[in-house]
Design an enzyme around this catalytic site. Structure first.
Site, PDB file in Angstrom:
ATOM      1  N   ARG A 164       1.092   0.402  -0.309  1.00  0.00           N
ATOM      2  CA  ARG A 164       0.652   0.729  -1.658  1.00  0.00           C
ATOM      3  C   ARG A 164      -0.654  -0.018  -1.922  1.00  0.00           C
ATOM      4  O   ARG A 164      -0.920  -1.061  -1.344  1.00  0.00           O
ATOM      5  CB  ARG A 164       1.701   0.317  -2.690  1.00  0.00           C
ATOM      6  CG  ARG A 164       3.073   0.950  -2.495  1.00  0.00           C
ATOM      7  CD  ARG A 164       4.060   0.400  -3.511  1.00  0.00           C
ATOM      8  NE  ARG A 164       5.386   1.005  -3.374  1.00  0.00           N
ATOM      9  CZ  ARG A 164       6.359   0.508  -2.628  1.00  0.00           C
ATOM     10  NH1 ARG A 164       6.165  -0.605  -1.935  1.00  0.00           N
ATOM     11  NH2 ARG A 164       7.535   1.114  -2.572  1.00  0.00           N
ATOM     12  N   LYS A 188       7.561  -4.211  -4.018  1.00  0.00           N
ATOM     13  CA  LYS A 188       8.130  -4.299  -5.369  1.00  0.00           C
ATOM     14  C   LYS A 188       9.385  -5.159  -5.360  1.00  0.00           C
ATOM     15  O   LYS A 188      10.113  -5.210  -4.369  1.00  0.00           O
ATOM     16  CB  LYS A 188       8.496  -2.899  -5.861  1.00  0.00           C
ATOM     17  CG  LYS A 188       7.310  -1.977  -6.044  1.00  0.00           C
ATOM     18  CD  LYS A 188       7.783  -0.695  -6.705  1.00  0.00           C
ATOM     19  CE  LYS A 188       7.212   0.494  -6.002  1.00  0.00           C
ATOM     20  NZ  LYS A 188       7.720   1.750  -6.532  1.00  0.00           N
ATOM     21  N   HIS A 259      -2.827   6.582  -3.150  1.00  0.00           N
ATOM     22  CA  HIS A 259      -1.528   7.063  -2.672  1.00  0.00           C
ATOM     23  C   HIS A 259      -1.673   8.197  -1.658  1.00  0.00           C
ATOM     24  O   HIS A 259      -0.726   8.472  -0.907  1.00  0.00           O
ATOM     25  CB  HIS A 259      -0.663   7.505  -3.852  1.00  0.00           C
ATOM     26  CG  HIS A 259       0.494   6.589  -4.105  1.00  0.00           C
ATOM     27  ND1 HIS A 259       0.372   5.228  -4.173  1.00  0.00           N
ATOM     28  CD2 HIS A 259       1.816   6.839  -4.290  1.00  0.00           C
ATOM     29  CE1 HIS A 259       1.548   4.684  -4.395  1.00  0.00           C
ATOM     30  NE2 HIS A 259       2.450   5.639  -4.457  1.00  0.00           N
ATOM     31  N   ARG A 262      -1.130   6.711   1.654  1.00  0.00           N
ATOM     32  CA  ARG A 262       0.281   6.397   1.887  1.00  0.00           C
ATOM     33  C   ARG A 262       1.064   7.664   2.217  1.00  0.00           C
ATOM     34  O   ARG A 262       1.868   7.691   3.157  1.00  0.00           O
ATOM     35  CB  ARG A 262       0.855   5.712   0.641  1.00  0.00           C
ATOM     36  CG  ARG A 262       2.320   5.311   0.719  1.00  0.00           C
ATOM     37  CD  ARG A 262       2.649   4.430  -0.495  1.00  0.00           C
ATOM     38  NE  ARG A 262       4.071   4.241  -0.707  1.00  0.00           N
ATOM     39  CZ  ARG A 262       4.801   3.299  -0.100  1.00  0.00           C
ATOM     40  NH1 ARG A 262       4.249   2.509   0.786  1.00  0.00           N
ATOM     41  NH2 ARG A 262       6.091   3.171  -0.382  1.00  0.00           N
ATOM     42  N   HIS A 285      10.806   1.622   1.197  1.00  0.00           N
ATOM     43  CA  HIS A 285      11.702   2.300   0.263  1.00  0.00           C
ATOM     44  C   HIS A 285      13.109   1.727   0.409  1.00  0.00           C
ATOM     45  O   HIS A 285      13.627   1.626   1.525  1.00  0.00           O
ATOM     46  CB  HIS A 285      11.756   3.804   0.547  1.00  0.00           C
ATOM     47  CG  HIS A 285      10.511   4.527   0.139  1.00  0.00           C
ATOM     48  ND1 HIS A 285      10.165   5.768   0.634  1.00  0.00           N
ATOM     49  CD2 HIS A 285       9.507   4.179  -0.717  1.00  0.00           C
ATOM     50  CE1 HIS A 285       9.029   6.153   0.096  1.00  0.00           C
ATOM     51  NE2 HIS A 285       8.606   5.214  -0.721  1.00  0.00           N
ATOM     52  N   TYR A 294       9.225  13.581   1.671  1.00  0.00           N
ATOM     53  CA  TYR A 294       8.272  13.953   2.702  1.00  0.00           C
ATOM     54  C   TYR A 294       8.850  14.971   3.681  1.00  0.00           C
ATOM     55  O   TYR A 294       8.101  15.627   4.399  1.00  0.00           O
ATOM     56  CB  TYR A 294       7.815  12.705   3.477  1.00  0.00           C
ATOM     57  CG  TYR A 294       7.106  11.713   2.598  1.00  0.00           C
ATOM     58  CD1 TYR A 294       5.784  11.917   2.224  1.00  0.00           C
ATOM     59  CD2 TYR A 294       7.759  10.575   2.138  1.00  0.00           C
ATOM     60  CE1 TYR A 294       5.130  11.009   1.405  1.00  0.00           C
ATOM     61  CE2 TYR A 294       7.112   9.664   1.329  1.00  0.00           C
ATOM     62  CZ  TYR A 294       5.792   9.891   0.965  1.00  0.00           C
ATOM     63  OH  TYR A 294       5.155   8.994   0.147  1.00  0.00           O
TER      64      TYR A 294
END
Length: 313
Positions: A164, A188, A259, A262, A285, A294
């Site tokens: 990110r 995150k 993004h 990514r 993730h 995806y």
């Protein structure tokens, strides 16, 4: 100005302890303006009030200190958290209305919404570049100046790792492990992961750290890897401007965001047959469901390839 009895609505005013009295007052004035002067529907007014309040609670400070970078950073965080584009776009509209209202009423506002990227609506699949376009973009990047060399490393690293933009800009020189050829990425929720990088990126990183970064660092002291020309950490807004200029000069008509790199990283790995769970780990993730967006692109690629090469197609 007053509303007619037939159309009169309940004006829900803010009364939140997280905001100071000045912010609450301005938010309430905005709500009154939407309800009474613009005659907006009650549900719409409540959505606007909530959107503006959420932003002010996210980053509370005097109104005169807000900038386009604050808005962009907030909207980017929402998108990275998984909020759908339609909701993010609505929040952008609400914030633009709010700050325009304040400026029209004599407040000293520094937010220039021309500098806040617009949000695409109706984009159900992530934007990405095909392999040929991505490589052409990266291979065509100029590297004559220290800043151009820095930009080349950043974009190559985004595509090579799927990081990110916030993760890229928070990297320090200590996060790069050349012996193992991996990068420690802080994602995150204070989650950490190691992401490998390829030989060509290793060469660029070594050159940047050895020859380019000292030029940008000058006489300052910081561990941050990527610096601007003032020896400070590069901001999201700064990166957006760099990327916009690069894509315009490359003649790309498609809107490219951080993004995009990514999404391209994940899509190209899946197209090459990499296991979905490996891509999940590389992207950071926590849920496989997040990565599975995806697979729709991957399926489309398989269908197109099948139609192109199957003898009976």
């Amino acid at each position: 100005m007053s509303t007619s009895p037939k159309n009169r609505q309940t004006i829900r005013l803010a009364n939140d302890d997280k905001l100071n009295a000045e912010l609450i007052s301005h938010l309430n004035s905005f709500v009154y303006y939407l309800t009474v002067e613009k005659g907006m529907a009650e549900n719409s007014v409540e959505s606007y009030r909530r959107d503006v309040r959420d932003f002010l609670e996210y980053n509370p400070k005097p109104l005169s200190e807000y900038t386009a970078q604050d808005i962009t950073g907030y909207l980017t965080d929402l998108m990275e958290a998984g909020l759908v584009n339609t909701s993010v776009a609505r929040k952008r509209v609400a914030l633009k209305q709010f700050f325009t209202f304040l400026e029209d009423n004599g407040e000293n506002i520094q937010v220039d919404f021309a500098q806040v990227p617009k949000i695409k609506i109706g984009q159900h699949l992530p934007d990405y570049l095909d392999v040929e376009t991505m490589l052409k973009l990266l291979d065509g990047l100029p590297t004559s100046t220290p800043l151009e060399k820095r930009n080349k490393v950043m974009l190559e690293l985004l595509y090579a790792t799927g990081m990110r933009i916030s993760e890229l800009l928070n990297l320090t020189i200590h996060d790069i492990n050349f012996s193992e050829q991996v990068i420690l990425v802080r994602g995150k929720g204070s989650k950490q992961r190691f992401v490998p990088f390829v030989d060509s990126v290793a060469v660029l990183l070594q050159e940047y750290i050895k020859d380019v970064r000292p030029v940008l660092l000058k006489f300052e002291h910081t561990d941050i890897l990527f610096l601007n020309n003032r020896s400070q950490k590069l901001s999201r807004m700064g990166f957006w401007k760099i990327l916009r200029k690069i894509t315009q000069e490359a003649g790309l008509k498609q809107e490219i965001t951080p993004h995009t790199f990514r999404h391209s990283f994940a899509t190209h790995l899946l197209e090459a047959g990499i296991n979905l769970r490996i891509v999940q780990a590389l992207l950071g993730h926590s849920s496989l469901n997040t990565t599975q967006i995806y697979t729709h692109i991957n399926t489309r690629y398989l269908v197109e390839t099948h139609r192109m090469y199957h003898p009976r197609a």
